[in-house]
Design a protein around this motif. Structure first.
Motif: not given
Length: 218
Positions: A29-37, A47-61
């Motif tokens: 609903e709010n794809p520009t909410n960086s804190l949600a990412y 959950m131990g999914d480091v690779e996917r986590a990094c993608r979300f952090f990079e999207k936030a940045l």
């Protein structure tokens, strides 16, 4: 409450599935909410999914390059991966962006220690302690750095503060024992080594140090 607020609340309570549902809805609903990412990335880290986590952090940045929370999260991932210089850069960027809490200064100090830069670590541990006088980890690491730099009296004071907060801190006892050995206080050293073993029965370094003393005395 918004989906974002519900997601963060669920994440803090450890309800990961519920958190994932709310945060997914928020991102849709709010794809520009960086804190949600950032929060979804933290969920994935849990959950131990480091690779996917990094993608979300990079999207936030990508959305907000000056988001301190995202830099801190990326720094933590790099630190856990042993990329200490990269981690330090992100943590230092957090400080530039106004993050002023003990954790970020402690992490910069740890990066310096892992890079073999003990002297450079000192002011960061000092700042962490200024911000939180009860920060056991910062007090201990500060004392350890001082000891490695042969500033033994200052190291002793810091490690003794650790014990005032947690008398059962076996590594603080061990390192105080080593300092006593350097100061030719064998009896004091024995007390600390024995305390280290009392609080951590498999403390091999303390056991070895005690054995060295016993061999010299026999």
């Amino acid at each position: 409450m918004t989906n974002f607020e519900r997601g963060v609340s669920a994440l803090q309570e450890g309800n990961l599935e519920e958190a994932a549902n709310y945060l997914t809805k928020e991102i849709e609903e709010n794809p520009t909410n960086s804190l949600a990412y950032v929060n979804f990335g933290q969920l994935l880290l849990t959950m131990g999914d480091v690779e996917r986590a990094c993608r979300f952090f990079e999207k936030a940045l990508e959305i907000d390059p000056e988001l301190a929370a995202a830099h801190y999260a990326v720094g933590t991932v790099y630190f856990e991966d042993g990329k200490f210089e990269l981690a330090k850069n992100h943590f230092q960027h957090c400080v530039k962006l106004g993050m002023d809490d003990s954790d970020v200064f402690f992490m910069i100090g740890l990066c310096c220690v892992n890079n073999g830069e003990d002297r450079f670590a000192l002011p960061f541990f000092q700042r962490a302690i200024e911000l939180d006088e009860s920060d056991l980890d910062a007090l201990f690491q500060y004392g350890l750095c001082l000891a490695k730099l042969e500033m033994l009296e200052e190291a002793k004071q810091s490690l003794e503060k650790v014990l005032t907060l947690d008398e059962s801190h076996s590594d603080a006892h061990y390192n105080l024992g080593i300092i006593d050995m350097f100061n030719d206080d064998v009896e004091g050293a024995k007390v600390h080594f024995e305390k280290a073993i009392e609080h951590q029965h498999d403390h091999m370094l303390a056991m070895h140090a005690l054995k060295v003393i016993e061999n010299k005395e026999s």
